[in-house]
Write an enzyme that holds these catalytic residues in place. Structure first.
Site, short mmCIF file in Angstrom:
data_model
loop_
_atom_site.label_atom_id
_atom_site.label_comp_id
_atom_site.label_asym_id
_atom_site.label_seq_id
_atom_site.Cartn_x
_atom_site.Cartn_y
_atom_site.Cartn_z
N CYS A 1 71.54 63.16 17.39
CA CYS A 1 70.59 63.35 18.66
C CYS A 1 71.63 63.81 19.89
O CYS A 1 72.60 64.03 19.68
CB CYS A 1 69.60 62.26 18.65
SG CYS A 1 68.34 62.23 19.84
N CYS B 1 66.44 66.13 17.24
CA CYS B 1 65.82 66.49 18.56
C CYS B 1 66.45 67.92 18.71
O CYS B 1 67.32 68.26 18.29
CB CYS B 1 66.16 65.80 19.96
SG CYS B 1 67.85 65.80 20.24
N CYS C 1 74.50 71.50 18.82
CA CYS C 1 75.50 70.80 18.10
C CYS C 1 76.87 71.71 18.04
O CYS C 1 76.69 72.62 17.64
CB CYS C 1 75.02 70.49 16.76
SG CYS C 1 76.13 69.37 15.75
#
Length: 141
Positions: free
Chosen positions: A8, A81, A88
């Protein structure tokens, strides 16, 4: 034993809830569950509280950065999310199955205590259902 990373943005709420359910709902130890964020925001006390109401204790969890888990051979990487999925850093895991599900962020709800509680409960229930389905379809398969 499989390795599952739940990712997340801040590893404070949604990924922590998923970590708790994915660990607790396994009928036997099938996977090692890790949760991390692309940032660390500390554990959200409302997430701890709402999970405790369902018998899942995440109070001892820590907020970890994804870089802390470098070198683990991931079988699954689950982003919970959109922000984490889009931002990322590269995680070298060529054999990992990547799964994305954007859960609403209850920590962003502004309103009465009842409205905030309802938001946390709604997100918790959605994550619980997702976790049960993941265990049935991916870990028990």
């Amino acid at each position: 034993m499989k390795n599952v990373l739940v990712l997340c943005t801040g590893n404070s709420c949604r990924s922590q809830m998923a970590h708790g359910y994915l660990k607790a709902l396994q009928p036997s130890p099938l996977a090692e569950i890790y949760s991390a964020g692309i940032e660390t925001h500390g554990l959200n006390p409302d997430a701890v509280s709402i999970m405790g109401e369902d018998g899942i204790d995440i109070a001892s969890h820590t907020s970890n950065n994804v870089s802390e888990y470098e070198g683990i051979p991931w079988d699954f990487i689950i982003t919970v999310c959109d922000h984490a999925q889009e931002n990322c850093p590269f995680i070298p895991a060529p054999n990992a199955k990547r799964i994305h599900h954007n859960f609403s962020d209850p920590s962003k709800v502004v309103g009465t205590e009842e409205q905030r509680y309802a938001a946390f409960k709604e997100t918790r229930e959605a994550i619980k259902a997702f976790s049960q389905q993941f265990i049935e379809e991916e870990l028990l398969d």
